[in-house]
Design an enzyme around this catalytic site. Structure first.
Site, PDB file in Angstrom:
ATOM      1  N   HIS A   1       0.854  -1.194   0.000  1.00  0.00           N
ATOM      2  CA  HIS A   1       0.000   0.000   0.000  1.00  0.00           C
ATOM      3  C   HIS A   1       0.893   1.249   0.000  1.00  0.00           C
ATOM      4  O   HIS A   1       0.686   2.182   0.770  1.00  0.00           O
ATOM      5  CB  HIS A   1      -0.967  -0.006   1.193  1.00  0.00           C
ATOM      6  CG  HIS A   1      -1.954  -1.140   1.133  1.00  0.00           C
ATOM      7  ND1 HIS A   1      -3.302  -0.970   0.944  1.00  0.00           N
ATOM      8  CD2 HIS A   1      -1.772  -2.480   1.199  1.00  0.00           C
ATOM      9  CE1 HIS A   1      -3.905  -2.151   0.901  1.00  0.00           C
ATOM     10  NE2 HIS A   1      -2.997  -3.084   1.061  1.00  0.00           N
TER      11      HIS A   1
ATOM     12  N   TYR B   1       4.150  -5.222   9.443  1.00  0.00           N
ATOM     13  CA  TYR B   1       4.094  -3.753   9.368  1.00  0.00           C
ATOM     14  C   TYR B   1       5.272  -3.151  10.146  1.00  0.00           C
ATOM     15  O   TYR B   1       5.836  -2.143   9.738  1.00  0.00           O
ATOM     16  CB  TYR B   1       2.795  -3.214   9.985  1.00  0.00           C
ATOM     17  CG  TYR B   1       1.514  -3.461   9.235  1.00  0.00           C
ATOM     18  CD1 TYR B   1       1.388  -4.481   8.292  1.00  0.00           C
ATOM     19  CD2 TYR B   1       0.390  -2.674   9.467  1.00  0.00           C
ATOM     20  CE1 TYR B   1       0.193  -4.711   7.632  1.00  0.00           C
ATOM     21  CE2 TYR B   1      -0.817  -2.893   8.800  1.00  0.00           C
ATOM     22  CZ  TYR B   1      -0.907  -3.912   7.898  1.00  0.00           C
ATOM     23  OH  TYR B   1      -2.101  -4.129   7.261  1.00  0.00           O
TER      24      TYR B   1
END
Lengths: 180, 359
Positions: free
Chosen positions: B64, B331
């Site tokens: 993303h 992440y």
């Protein structure tokens, strides 16, 4: 065999063995959690943060105890180099057990994360939010963790050397009893 | 001197014992840390694969990567307060810093490259606790486990010969993963929308709300647009239409979404993001998300936020969904890589931020 040597004070012995368990567990939890993507990752992180703060508090108490109760002297016949190594590694251990929780706390603060010790207990940040500082502190946390582990290995190896090879009473001064 | 009292063979054994203890401890450490367990799926391996697929773009998220910062607030109506004691659900406003993005690791990909849009949000409660969530504009995820996610990423890696993913490998992956069927059925009809504002965003993973009495409620949530109009197909548009559309809409007024919380019935799967819950489940309108600002991600307030779905306030907890800890771990790895690049640390590729765009 040498004459029964003086021992570390009881508070020093209790703190030593308690913190030995906590710190070694902490090192394994730390390397394990960053290398895991499973449920253990989350579980270990939840243990890691409050345990780190507990170690920080105990380390402060321990240094106070060390200054209040000086440790028994090392054997007089121990080579100067080994004496120096013993002294330096002990202070390195003290510095790292204080520094590691502080770096971890500062690192989460710099990353903008809330420093949660439980579901609801949050510590205030101790460092301004900064991605650059986060990166530096996060790498420092990993580097000092490895240094702490290596220092621990050397410390454990040296303790066993005193207890099994030299049998000079150094190990038993912390173990609290004479070894076979 | 303290002469050893044991015979020489005894001494040899004692030395051996010391060696075994020290080496054994080091080996255990190496195993737990993954250095001596090369086949374990680690955050690093997942992010390495994403980086390989999307190309190396220093300073950007590894997935993303293309997005825009947004800000505003959440106006809680108190509707979810009976189910979660989190401060964010008490009636009132909570400030939000968010990010709207498209999937993939390439920050220069055309907006039409995927039919999925994503919304990351960080709610900062008055007590300093935070709720971070990363949602996607689809009702189900394509896999249910970290291992399958990794294999899917592997199967869609660009072929060195063509520079494009090998369709045969992708086909083989989905043939071996029947759990992807609901996602594939969705993707067949999905179009890359011309706007972030017209999309709904689903939590995908299940979570647990904990109410004031300590009772736990399994939930999922989604953001449903209010008055944004029907989605328009954006697949024929220019490369970068999403941020321009958002800026235009915000110039006319804030964009709103309803936060709808779905309560699971006993027996509904909480550990499988590929399975939607039946549509008759109880839903709560928890309040309205109001976004009124947008900033380019290179300079905006979302740049340094890791939208880790396990940053949760008291009153919201993780479910047993195995994707959640893997997302959190991966992440974190991606965040360390991009902040290290930002810091120009040795061994990292210098970040080349895109020139700031007017917002």
């Amino acid at each position: 065999m040498s004459a029964p040597s003086p021992m570390f004070a009881l508070p020093a012995r209790v703190l030593h063995w308690l913190m030995a368990i906590l710190i070694v567990s902490m090192l394994f939890i730390g390397v394990g959690m960053v290398a895991s993507v499973s449920e253990t990752h989350d579980l270990l992180i939840r243990i890691h943060k409050p345990l780190g703060i507990a170690i920080l508090v105990l380390a402060v108490i321990r240094i106070a105890v060390r200054l209040r109760y000086p440790p028994p002297p090392l054997p007089a016949d121990l080579p100067a180099l080994q004496k120096l190594a013993a002294l330096a590694s002990h202070w390195l251990l003290y510095i790292l057990m204080l520094l590691m929780p502080l770096i971890g706390w500062a690192m989460l603060s710099a990353g903008g994360y809330p420093v949660m010790l439980s579901e609801s207990l949050r510590l205030p940040p101790i460092f301004p939010v900064s991605p650059v500082a986060f990166a530096v502190l996060r790498h420092a946390h990993g580097f000092f963790a490895l240094l702490l582990f290596l220092t621990f290995l050397a410390h454990m190896g040296a303790a066993l050397y005193h207890g099994l090879i030299r049998r000079d009473g150094v190990l038993s001064s912390m173990a609290g009893r004479r070894l076979p | 001197m303290h002469e050893p009292s044991s015979p020489p063979t005894g001494i040899a054994w004692r030395w051996a014992l010391i060696g075994i203890v020290v080496v054994g401890t080091a080996a255990a450490f190496g195993y737990v840390g993954g250095w001596l367990a090369p086949h374990r799926l680690t955050p690093k391996r997942i992010v390495d694969q994403l980086q390989q697929n999307g190309g190396m773009h220093p300073g950007y998220r590894r997935n993303h990567a293309k997005g825009i910062c947004v800000a505003g607030y959440f106006d809680s109506n108190g509707g979810a307060q009976a189910y979660s004691r989190a401060q964010v659900f008490a009636a009132g406003r909570t400030p939000v810093v968010g990010r709207l993005a498209i999937p993939g690791g390439n920050p220069y990909a055309p907006d039409s490259s995927a039919p999925i849009r994503s919304m990351g949000l960080r709610f900062t409660q008055p007590n300093g606790q935070q709720w971070r969530t990363g949602m996607n504009s689809m009702p189900v995820f394509l896999v249910s486990t970290p291992q399958a996610f990794y294999e899917q990423a592997q199967s869609s890696a660009p072929d060195p010969a063509t520079g494009k993913p090998d369709p045969a490998k992708i086909k083989a992956f989905f043939a071996a993963h029947p759990e992807s069927a609901p996602f594939l059925a969705w993707v067949k009809t999905a179009k890359p929308s011309a706007s972030f504002a017209t999309e709904s965003y689903w939590s995908l993973d299940a979570f647990v709300f904990v109410d004031a009495s300590g009772t736990r409620h399994a939930v999922r949530w989604r953001m449903v647009p209010v008055d944004a109009g029907a989605p328009v197909d954006g697949s024929k548009s220019d490369a970068d239409y999403l941020s321009a559309d958002l800026t235009q809409r915000l110039a006319k007024g804030p964009q709103r979404w309803k936060l709808m919380v779905t309560l699971a019935n006993p027996g509904d799967p909480t550990n499988d993001a590929t399975k939607a819950w039946p549509s008759d489940r109880k839903e709560i309108d928890a309040g309205t998300l109001v976004l009124d600002q947008a900033t380019a991600q290179d300079s905006g307030p979302c740049r340094d936020i890791n939208y880790d779905p396990l940053v949760l306030p008291d009153g919201i907890e993780a479910s047993d969904d195995p994707l959640l800890p893997a997302r959190s771990a991966a992440y974190a790895d991606s965040y360390l890589r991009r902040t290290s690049e930002e810091a120009h640390l040795p061994g990292t590729t210098a970040a080349h931020p895109k020139p700031e765009t007017k917002s």
